[in-house]
Design a protein around this motif. Sequence first.
Motif, PDB file in Angstrom:
ATOM      1  N   GLU A 201      -7.073 -14.498 -10.246  1.00  0.00           N
ATOM      2  CA  GLU A 201      -6.439 -14.914 -11.336  1.00  0.00           C
ATOM      3  C   GLU A 201      -5.565 -13.773 -11.669  1.00  0.00           C
ATOM      4  O   GLU A 201      -6.279 -12.540 -11.820  1.00  0.00           O
ATOM      5  N   ALA A 202      -4.142 -13.825 -12.228  1.00  0.00           N
ATOM      6  CA  ALA A 202      -3.391 -12.662 -12.609  1.00  0.00           C
ATOM      7  C   ALA A 202      -2.436 -13.078 -13.667  1.00  0.00           C
ATOM      8  O   ALA A 202      -2.142 -14.320 -13.493  1.00  0.00           O
ATOM      9  N   ASP A 203      -2.038 -12.242 -14.478  1.00  0.00           N
ATOM     10  CA  ASP A 203      -0.873 -12.421 -15.358  1.00  0.00           C
ATOM     11  C   ASP A 203       0.293 -12.020 -14.880  1.00  0.00           C
ATOM     12  O   ASP A 203       1.544 -12.529 -14.980  1.00  0.00           O
ATOM     13  N   LEU A 204       0.446 -11.085 -13.730  1.00  0.00           N
ATOM     14  CA  LEU A 204       1.452 -10.646 -12.945  1.00  0.00           C
ATOM     15  C   LEU A 204       1.231 -10.255 -11.392  1.00  0.00           C
ATOM     16  O   LEU A 204       0.267  -9.737 -11.089  1.00  0.00           O
ATOM     17  N   LEU A 205       2.187 -10.756 -10.473  1.00  0.00           N
ATOM     18  CA  LEU A 205       2.197 -10.204  -9.446  1.00  0.00           C
ATOM     19  C   LEU A 205       3.415  -9.289  -8.979  1.00  0.00           C
ATOM     20  O   LEU A 205       4.616  -9.856  -9.072  1.00  0.00           O
ATOM     21  N   LEU A 206       3.145  -8.258  -8.513  1.00  0.00           N
ATOM     22  CA  LEU A 206       4.136  -7.186  -8.105  1.00  0.00           C
ATOM     23  C   LEU A 206       4.538  -7.195  -6.743  1.00  0.00           C
ATOM     24  O   LEU A 206       3.302  -6.630  -5.956  1.00  0.00           O
ATOM     25  N   TRP A 207       5.572  -7.415  -6.005  1.00  0.00           N
ATOM     26  CA  TRP A 207       5.849  -7.380  -4.811  1.00  0.00           C
ATOM     27  C   TRP A 207       6.228  -5.812  -4.677  1.00  0.00           C
ATOM     28  O   TRP A 207       7.449  -5.289  -5.170  1.00  0.00           O
ATOM     29  N   ALA A 208       5.341  -5.234  -3.694  1.00  0.00           N
ATOM     30  CA  ALA A 208       6.091  -3.790  -3.411  1.00  0.00           C
ATOM     31  C   ALA A 208       5.451  -3.646  -1.937  1.00  0.00           C
ATOM     32  O   ALA A 208       4.916  -2.793  -1.559  1.00  0.00           O
ATOM     33  N   VAL A 209       6.191  -4.611  -0.999  1.00  0.00           N
ATOM     34  CA  VAL A 209       5.781  -4.467   0.224  1.00  0.00           C
ATOM     35  C   VAL A 209       6.822  -4.028   1.392  1.00  0.00           C
ATOM     36  O   VAL A 209       6.780  -4.225   2.428  1.00  0.00           O
TER      37      VAL A 209
ATOM     38  N   GLY B 104       0.802  -1.401  -0.020  1.00  0.00           N
ATOM     39  CA  GLY B 104       0.024  -0.286   0.127  1.00  0.00           C
ATOM     40  C   GLY B 104       0.927   1.121   0.028  1.00  0.00           C
ATOM     41  O   GLY B 104       0.195   2.259   0.138  1.00  0.00           O
ATOM     42  N   GLY B 105       2.055   1.069  -0.409  1.00  0.00           N
ATOM     43  CA  GLY B 105       3.068   2.273  -0.443  1.00  0.00           C
ATOM     44  C   GLY B 105       3.122   3.078  -1.491  1.00  0.00           C
ATOM     45  O   GLY B 105       2.255   2.866  -2.453  1.00  0.00           O
TER      46      GLY B 105
END
Length: 449
Positions: free
Chosen positions: A255-263, A177-178
């Motif tokens: 379901e997704a094509d991309l997971l972006l970690w922004a944690v 959430g940043g």
Amino acid sequence: MAKTYDYDLFVIGAGSGGVRAARVSAAHGARVAIAEEFRVGGTCVIRGCVPKKLLIYGAHFAEDLQDARRFGWDVPDCKFDWPVLRDNVLAEVERLEGIYGEILERNEVEVIHQRATVSGVNEVTLADGTKVSAGTILIATGAWPMIPDVPGAEHGITSNEVFNLDTIPKRAVIAGGGYIANEFAGIFHQLKSDVTIVNRGDRILRHYDEQVRDRLLQISLTKGIKFLFNAPFEKIEKKAEGGLVIHLAGQDPIEADLLLWAVGRVPRTPGLGLEEAGVKLGKNGAIEVDEDNQSSVPSIYAIGDVTDRVQLTPVAIREGHAFADTIFGGKPTRVDYENIPSAVFSHPPIAGVGMTEAEARERLGSVKIYTSDFRAMKNVLAGRNERALYKLVVDGENEKVVGIHMIGPDAPEILQSAAIAVKAGLTKPQFDDTVAIHPTMAEELVLMR
């Protein structure tokens, strides 16, 4: 006799802070070497704020082209070509990397393109086994994206890899959430991705003023960006035919094509040999330093994100310059961390400096709040209902403006100048005495009553 070393200063990490410290120290007459295992320029230039801002510019054309029709331009339906934008951004990054290298070369800083680790209080070991000595060692290795300990987490990517995507995903899930999460949500959404932000907490941008961050949430929802709060990740599965299935606590799978970690980002200290050399590390592996950037080992210093004080590029640059002036320039200098302005290049962007309303009420007691809630002139003619919000937080005792918080077009550009007023301690009557420039959005700062 004083002991002689191969270098007066050895810098590990050639990001913005390390480069500034190296070149200024060299300009003061020090013999300086800097080691970088990846590319000169660091996170900001290579895989951070610079390429990200260029993507934001590119994504913003989606709305600009729509708005142009309301201003009389016959704009046909336009096709977006991701590889063109991606490759042009990467080419600009390469150009900037060359400039950073030239700056170091002009200042006679020796650049060593190898990983370096600390092997003693005055010794560094390079990846090829070479050992060199230095009177002072400066750690400027920055921070690294955090990946949570979740089964299947390796199927996601981080901000390190996002600039090299082959295609724009049709469905993107962004964890966090940043500022990184909200900025890439805006980019992907404008480039026609279906975007969902998943946050394990209950709010976005928790360090920003509540009214401003709530306005961003409202606008983002109106645009079609989805948010899931209080939703910890349970596991990520990769489907045989491609794509991901993301399992969350208390939610249906996504379901997704991309997971972006922004944690979040953690200081990059593992494997540097710091603890073995006696350097004290704090939470998340951050190097603990004093006001002069000195660690628990007198000959070892640290600046920038690796200290986890304020993870902002301009702060790292200030710290690098202060270090060089103090240690090699005979000009003791310390960085003032009060009233540091910051921005989130979301869509629309937000910016703030000084105390939020909540902080001011807790610290000052007597507080006056002034707001301006308006539609930018361009949005009115374009037929967009998106509203800007400007906010002044004022000390009720002395009328000093102690905080400015904004969301709206060009908010970061406007706030940079306004931040000077907060830093200088100007008062609300002085804002009121300033004649407005009309018609502008910025004039709202001096018209609030």
